[in-house]
Design an enzyme around this catalytic site. Structure first.
Site, PDB file in Angstrom:
ATOM      1  N   LYS A 127       0.826  -1.215   0.000  1.00  0.00           N
ATOM      2  CA  LYS A 127       0.000   0.000   0.000  1.00  0.00           C
ATOM      3  C   LYS A 127       0.861   1.267   0.000  1.00  0.00           C
ATOM      4  O   LYS A 127       0.572   2.228  -0.712  1.00  0.00           O
ATOM      5  CB  LYS A 127      -0.917   0.019   1.223  1.00  0.00           C
ATOM      6  N   ALA A 140      -1.200   0.748   6.536  1.00  0.00           N
ATOM      7  CA  ALA A 140      -1.437  -0.317   7.510  1.00  0.00           C
ATOM      8  C   ALA A 140      -2.425  -1.329   6.957  1.00  0.00           C
ATOM      9  O   ALA A 140      -3.212  -1.030   6.056  1.00  0.00           O
ATOM     10  CB  ALA A 140      -1.972   0.275   8.817  1.00  0.00           C
ATOM     11  N   ASP A 141      -2.365  -2.520   7.525  1.00  0.00           N
ATOM     12  CA  ASP A 141      -3.340  -3.552   7.192  1.00  0.00           C
ATOM     13  C   ASP A 141      -3.557  -4.416   8.427  1.00  0.00           C
ATOM     14  O   ASP A 141      -2.608  -4.718   9.157  1.00  0.00           O
ATOM     15  CB  ASP A 141      -2.865  -4.418   6.029  1.00  0.00           C
ATOM     16  N   THR A 142      -4.796  -4.787   8.655  1.00  0.00           N
ATOM     17  CA  THR A 142      -5.166  -5.572   9.838  1.00  0.00           C
ATOM     18  C   THR A 142      -5.824  -6.878   9.416  1.00  0.00           C
ATOM     19  O   THR A 142      -6.679  -6.882   8.520  1.00  0.00           O
ATOM     20  CB  THR A 142      -6.143  -4.767  10.730  1.00  0.00           C
TER      21      THR A 142
END
Length: 196
Positions: free
Chosen positions: A53, A72-74
């Site tokens: 990203k 960010a990624d969760t």
């Protein structure tokens, strides 16, 4: 002066950054997240997604030399399996039934990328979340609120999903979608930017 760019459409990440007084611009990444294999360990996989990203967003903002991109990624995992966003209400029911009475992990990977030279630091944070025992009726009632439909693991801890949680071990904001304390530490230690 440092400019911040949030490479995310997540309203929750925007709220977290705003809550600590950060001024930032949102530039949504158009990265193809499906291009990454899910074979890597969860803590690595979320960092790879965040890096993807950040890199995709960097291409859009190359003229902003003083900017730092935050991506960010969760993900939610149970028994080592990644639980994504539910595809429909039946899928949400299956996910929440699986989480009922059990402890799962929430991983958020984040990357900070400096536009002028591409210097990047990535990290991940893990939080354990234990759910109460949930009746089928309780699960269906929660699904009827529509809250689970756009969230990894089919719940939002910052909303009605908080009523499903028995215990949390780790960073609450990590479960919401951005471990702000760890992010602030990385900004200070690696980029000499202090949020306080």
């Amino acid at each position: 002066m440092t400019e911040f760019i949030l490479a995310s459409a997540s309203p929750r990440r925007r709220e977290i950054l705003s809550a600590v007084g950060m001024d930032f611009e949102v530039v949504v990444s158009d990265a193809d997240e499906g291009a990454l294999s899910q074979d890597a360990p969860a803590e690595i996989y979320v960092q790879e997604l965040a890096l993807l990203k950040a890199a995709a967003t960097a291409k859009k903002v190359l003229k902003k030399k003083n900017a730092l991109i935050i991506a960010a990624d969760t993900i939610v995992t149970l028994d080592g399996k990644i639980l994504g966003k539910p595809v429909d209400e039946d899928d949400a029911f299956d996910i929440l039934s699986g989480l009922s009475g059990r402890t799962h992990e929430v991983y958020t990977g984040y990357c900070i990328m400096r536009v002028k030279d591409g210097f990047t630091v990535c990290n991940s944070v893990k939080t354990e979340v234990a759910f109460k025992e949930l009746s089928d009726e309780k699960i269906r009632s929660y699904i009827n609120t529509k809250e689970p439909m756009d969230k990894a693991g089919a719940y939002g801890i910052q909303g009605l999903g908080s009523l499903l949680v028995k215990e949390i071990r780790g960073d609450y904001f990590n479960v919401v979608g951005l471990p702000i304390s760890a992010l602030a530490d990385t900004l200070k230690e690696e980029f000499e930017v202090d949020l306080i």
